[in-house]
Scaffold this motif. Structure first.
Motif, PDB file in Angstrom:
ATOM      1  N   UNK A  60      26.441 -42.956  19.532  1.00 36.38           N
ATOM      2  CA  UNK A  60      27.433 -42.779  20.597  1.00 36.38           C
ATOM      3  C   UNK A  60      28.613 -43.764  20.481  1.00 36.38           C
ATOM      4  N   UNK A  61      29.343 -43.780  19.364  1.00 33.96           N
ATOM      5  CA  UNK A  61      30.397 -44.780  19.191  1.00 33.96           C
ATOM      6  C   UNK A  61      31.620 -44.528  20.070  1.00 33.96           C
ATOM      7  N   UNK A  62      32.224 -45.619  20.546  1.00 36.29           N
ATOM      8  CA  UNK A  62      33.519 -45.585  21.232  1.00 36.29           C
ATOM      9  C   UNK A  62      34.337 -46.724  20.648  1.00 36.29           C
ATOM     10  N   UNK A  63      35.521 -46.419  20.132  1.00 33.47           N
ATOM     11  CA  UNK A  63      36.292 -47.381  19.337  1.00 33.47           C
ATOM     12  C   UNK A  63      37.619 -47.686  20.012  1.00 33.47           C
ATOM     13  N   UNK A  64      37.982 -48.971  20.037  1.00 29.76           N
ATOM     14  CA  UNK A  64      39.228 -49.396  20.672  1.00 29.76           C
ATOM     15  C   UNK A  64      39.814 -50.574  19.907  1.00 29.76           C
ATOM     16  N   UNK A  65      41.146 -50.698  19.943  1.00 32.14           N
ATOM     17  CA  UNK A  65      41.823 -51.800  19.273  1.00 32.14           C
ATOM     18  C   UNK A  65      41.945 -52.982  20.218  1.00 32.14           C
ATOM     19  N   UNK A  66      41.482 -54.141  19.764  1.00 33.50           N
ATOM     20  CA  UNK A  66      41.608 -55.384  20.519  1.00 33.50           C
ATOM     21  C   UNK A  66      42.902 -56.058  20.068  1.00 33.50           C
ATOM     22  N   UNK A  67      43.946 -55.930  20.880  1.00 28.99           N
ATOM     23  CA  UNK A  67      45.270 -56.420  20.493  1.00 28.99           C
ATOM     24  C   UNK A  67      45.287 -57.933  20.333  1.00 28.99           C
ATOM     25  N   UNK A  68      44.524 -58.649  21.163  1.00 25.32           N
ATOM     26  CA  UNK A  68      44.518 -60.108  21.098  1.00 25.32           C
ATOM     27  C   UNK A  68      43.937 -60.603  19.773  1.00 25.32           C
ATOM     28  N   UNK A  69      42.912 -59.935  19.289  1.00 25.12           N
ATOM     29  CA  UNK A  69      42.256 -60.354  18.054  1.00 25.12           C
ATOM     30  C   UNK A  69      42.742 -59.592  16.828  1.00 25.12           C
ATOM     31  N   UNK A  70      43.536 -58.520  17.056  1.00 29.89           N
ATOM     32  CA  UNK A  70      43.981 -57.647  15.971  1.00 29.89           C
ATOM     33  C   UNK A  70      42.789 -57.107  15.179  1.00 29.89           C
ATOM     34  N   UNK A  71      41.781 -56.676  15.928  1.00 24.07           N
ATOM     35  CA  UNK A  71      40.592 -56.078  15.343  1.00 24.07           C
ATOM     36  C   UNK A  71      40.223 -54.812  16.102  1.00 24.07           C
ATOM     37  N   UNK A  72      39.507 -53.929  15.412  1.00 21.99           N
ATOM     38  CA  UNK A  72      38.917 -52.763  16.051  1.00 21.99           C
ATOM     39  C   UNK A  72      37.501 -53.124  16.496  1.00 21.99           C
ATOM     40  N   UNK A  73      37.148 -52.701  17.703  1.00 23.48           N
ATOM     41  CA  UNK A  73      35.797 -52.903  18.203  1.00 23.48           C
ATOM     42  C   UNK A  73      35.135 -51.549  18.426  1.00 23.48           C
ATOM     43  N   UNK A  74      33.906 -51.431  17.989  1.00 15.19           N
ATOM     44  CA  UNK A  74      33.094 -50.234  18.220  1.00 15.19           C
ATOM     45  C   UNK A  74      32.000 -50.590  19.226  1.00 15.19           C
ATOM     46  N   UNK A  75      32.034 -49.969  20.398  1.00 16.97           N
ATOM     47  CA  UNK A  75      30.968 -50.098  21.379  1.00 16.97           C
ATOM     48  C   UNK A  75      30.017 -48.918  21.167  1.00 16.97           C
ATOM     49  N   UNK A  76      28.709 -49.174  21.154  1.00 14.53           N
ATOM     50  CA  UNK A  76      27.783 -48.091  20.843  1.00 14.53           C
ATOM     51  C   UNK A  76      26.444 -48.293  21.545  1.00 14.53           C
ATOM     52  N   UNK A  77      25.775 -47.173  21.811  1.00 11.46           N
ATOM     53  CA  UNK A  77      24.403 -47.205  22.320  1.00 11.46           C
ATOM     54  C   UNK A  77      23.494 -47.749  21.234  1.00 11.46           C
ATOM     55  N   UNK A  78      22.699 -48.746  21.568  1.00  8.69           N
ATOM     56  CA  UNK A  78      21.865 -49.415  20.579  1.00  8.69           C
ATOM     57  C   UNK A  78      20.400 -49.026  20.785  1.00  8.69           C
ATOM     58  N   UNK A  79      20.028 -47.864  20.272  1.00  9.74           N
ATOM     59  CA  UNK A  79      18.662 -47.376  20.433  1.00  9.74           C
ATOM     60  C   UNK A  79      17.668 -48.289  19.716  1.00  9.74           C
ATOM     61  N   UNK A  80      16.501 -48.467  20.319  1.00  7.83           N
ATOM     62  CA  UNK A  80      15.514 -49.420  19.791  1.00  7.83           C
ATOM     63  C   UNK A  80      14.609 -48.741  18.754  1.00  7.83           C
ATOM     64  N   UNK A  81      15.224 -48.315  17.657  1.00  5.10           N
ATOM     65  CA  UNK A  81      14.537 -47.474  16.682  1.00  5.10           C
ATOM     66  C   UNK A  81      13.431 -48.193  15.924  1.00  5.10           C
ATOM     67  N   UNK A  82      13.549 -49.493  15.726  1.00  3.67           N
ATOM     68  CA  UNK A  82      12.573 -50.201  14.897  1.00  3.67           C
ATOM     69  C   UNK A  82      11.592 -51.058  15.700  1.00  3.67           C
ATOM     70  N   UNK A  83      11.566 -50.868  17.018  1.00  5.72           N
ATOM     71  CA  UNK A  83      10.637 -51.641  17.855  1.00  5.72           C
ATOM     72  C   UNK A  83       9.286 -50.932  17.886  1.00  5.72           C
ATOM     73  N   UNK A  84       8.221 -51.579  17.433  1.00  6.21           N
ATOM     74  CA  UNK A  84       6.907 -50.921  17.402  1.00  6.21           C
ATOM     75  C   UNK A  84       6.308 -50.784  18.797  1.00  6.21           C
ATOM     76  N   UNK A  85       5.452 -49.784  18.946  1.00 12.92           N
ATOM     77  CA  UNK A  85       4.680 -49.639  20.171  1.00 12.92           C
ATOM     78  C   UNK A  85       5.389 -48.934  21.308  1.00 12.92           C
ATOM     79  N   UNK A  86       6.611 -48.441  21.105  1.00 10.37           N
ATOM     80  CA  UNK A  86       7.326 -47.732  22.163  1.00 10.37           C
ATOM     81  C   UNK A  86       6.947 -46.255  22.100  1.00 10.37           C
TER      82      UNK A  86
END
Length: 351
Positions: free
Chosen positions: A46-72
Motif C-alpha cells: 500500500x505505498x503512498x509517495x510524497x516529496x519532502x521539500x525540506x530534505x529534497x527526498x522522496x518518502x514512501x509511507x506504506x503498510x508494514x505487514x508482519x510477514x516474517x513474525x512467527x506464530x501469528x
C-alpha cells in the motif's frame, strides 16, 4: 555451450525490451526489481509517495505487514501493522528509514494494546502535509471488525496531529485517495466493505470538513484501494481487483462519470524478481509528461495459495515494484517486463 546460448538469448531479450522503449522512457534512474522490500517485517504494501521539500527526498509511507513474525495465526499478521517509511533521492533506489510515531489520541487506538494502521494516503497543500489513514481498533483473526478513515496533519512529515474521523457511509471503510478538482474542491474516494467492496466518494472545500456523496458509480465495480489521478487530459481511477487479476482502470472527463477500460493492468505475472503475480494497491506519481505506477506484489502466492490458511513466510511476504505508464489509443498500458527508468521532478504529485 547450451548455457552460453541461454545467456545470449536472455541478453538479446533484454536488448529488445530496451529497444521497445522510446527515448523519453530511457531518461532517469533504472529501478531495481524488486524496487523495495521492508527489512523489518518483509511485508511492504500500500505505498503512498510524497516529496519532502525540506530534505529534497522522496518518502514512501506504506503498510508494514508482519510477514516474517512467527506464530501469528489466520490474518492477525495483517493486523497490528505499523506504517513504514522508506526514502529515496530519485524515486528508484529506496532505503528503510523508520516507522511513523502516531499520536495517542486517535480514536480506535488509545484503548487497545496494539492498533492496526493501513493504507496511508499522503498529500501536501499550502505547506501542510495531510494523511488519510485507515484505522482498525486492535489485532484480529478475521476481517469482521470496524475500520475508519482518520485525518492527520503535519508540518514536517515526522510529527502528526489527529484532526478528525471522517463521517463516511459505514464503519467498514478503507483505502482513501484524495485529489483536488479544478474548482478548488477536494474529492476523496474510498472502499466500503459493507457495500460489497464498492467505491464511494466524499467532497471537501478545505480538507478538514467532508460531505459523503455516496457511490462513485464505477461500472463493474468490485475492488479496493481506489487511486485517482489526472493525466493526459483525463481523470483516471485505478483499483485493486483482489485475488491476483491485477488492477482495474476507469477514465472520466469530470471525475464523476466513469468508463471502464476493457483490459486490466498488471494481471499477467511479470518475469522480473519478485514480480510473478498480480499487481496490488497502486500509487501513481505524475512527473511532467510521464507517469509512474507503484504497486505491491505477493510473489509467493499462486492459484492454490490462501495466505489466511497457509501462513508460510514466502506466501505472506510482499514487495514494492514500479512501472512506467503509457498512454496508448486513449487508454493505459503498463509493460512491467520492460526496464523502468524513473525520473521524478521535485514536487510531483498525482494532480
Amino acid at each position: 555451450m547450451r548455457y552460453l546460448i541461454i545467456l545470449f538469448s536472455l541478453f538479446l531479450s533484454g536488448c529488445a525490451d530496451v529497444a521497445s522503449l522510446n527515448e523519453n522512457q530511457q531518461i532517469g534512474a533504472l529501478a531495481p526489481k524488486p524496487l523495495y522490500r521492508d527489512p523489518v517485517f518483509d511485508g511492504a504494501a500500500d505505498p503512498s509517495i510524497i516529496f519532502n521539500a525540506a530534505e529534497k527526498k522522496w518518502l514512501m509511507f506504506y503498510t508494514n505487514r508482519r510477514a516474517n513474525v512467527p506464530g501469528l495465526t489466520n490474518v492477525s499478521w495483517v493486523h497490528g501493522t505499523p506504517i513504514g517509511i522508506a526514502e529515496s533521492v530519485d524515486g528508484a533506489n529506496w532505503s528503510y528509514r523508520s516507522t511513523v510515531n502516531f499520536p495517542k489520541d486517535i480514536p480506535g487506538t488509545s484503548n487497545v494494546e496494539t492498533a492496526t494502521y493501513w493504507a496511508p494516503a499522503v498529500l501536501e497543500h499550502e505547506g501542510i502535509y495531510h494523511m488519510y489513514l485507515t484505522i482498525v481498533p486492535g489485532v484480529f483473526e478475521d476481517w469482521n471488525h470496524p475500520r475508519t478513515i482518520v485525518h492527520l496533519t503535519s508540518a514536517d512529515l515526522k510529527n502528526w496531529a489527529y484532526q478528525s474521523t471522517l463521517p463516511l457511509t459505514s464503519d467498514r471503510v478503507i483505502d482513501a485517495s484524495v485529489l483536488q478538482l479544478p474548482d478548488g474542491r477536494w474529492r476523496l474516494w474510498y472502499n466500503d466493505e459493507l457495500a460489497g467492496k464498492k467505491t464511494f466518494y466524499a467532497d471537501s472545500k478545505d480538507l478538514y470538513h467532508w460531505e459523503d456523496k455516496g457511490s462513485a458509480n464505477l461500472p463493474n465495480d468490485r475492488g479496493e484501494a481506489p487511486l485517482a489521478f489526472y493525466w493526459k487530459g483525463h481523470y483516471w481511477l485505478i483499483n485493486d481487483l483482489l485475488g491476483n487479476i491485477g488492477l482495474g482502470v476507469y477514465r472520466s472527463s469530470d471525475a464523476l462519470n466513469w468508463q471502464r477500460q476493457s483490459s486490466n493492468l498488471l494481471d499477467i505475472p511479470g518475469t522480473g524478481v519478485d514480480d510473478q503475480n498480480g499487481g496490488h494497491h497502486p500509487e501513481v506519481i505524475v512527473s511532467g509528461e510521464r507517469a509512474f505506477l507503484y504497486y505491491f506484489v505477493h510473489p509467493g502466492v499462486n492459484a492454490e495459495s490462501v495466505y489466511e490458511k497457509e501462513p508460510a513466510l514466502d506466501v505472506k511476504r510482499s514487495s514494492i515494484q514500479v512501472v512506467e505508464l503509457q498512454y496508448v489509443d486513449g487508454w493505459l498500458v503498463a509493460q512491467r517486463n520492460n526496464p523502468t527508468y524513473v525520473s521524478l521532478l521535485p514536487g510531483s504529485t498525482r494532480q
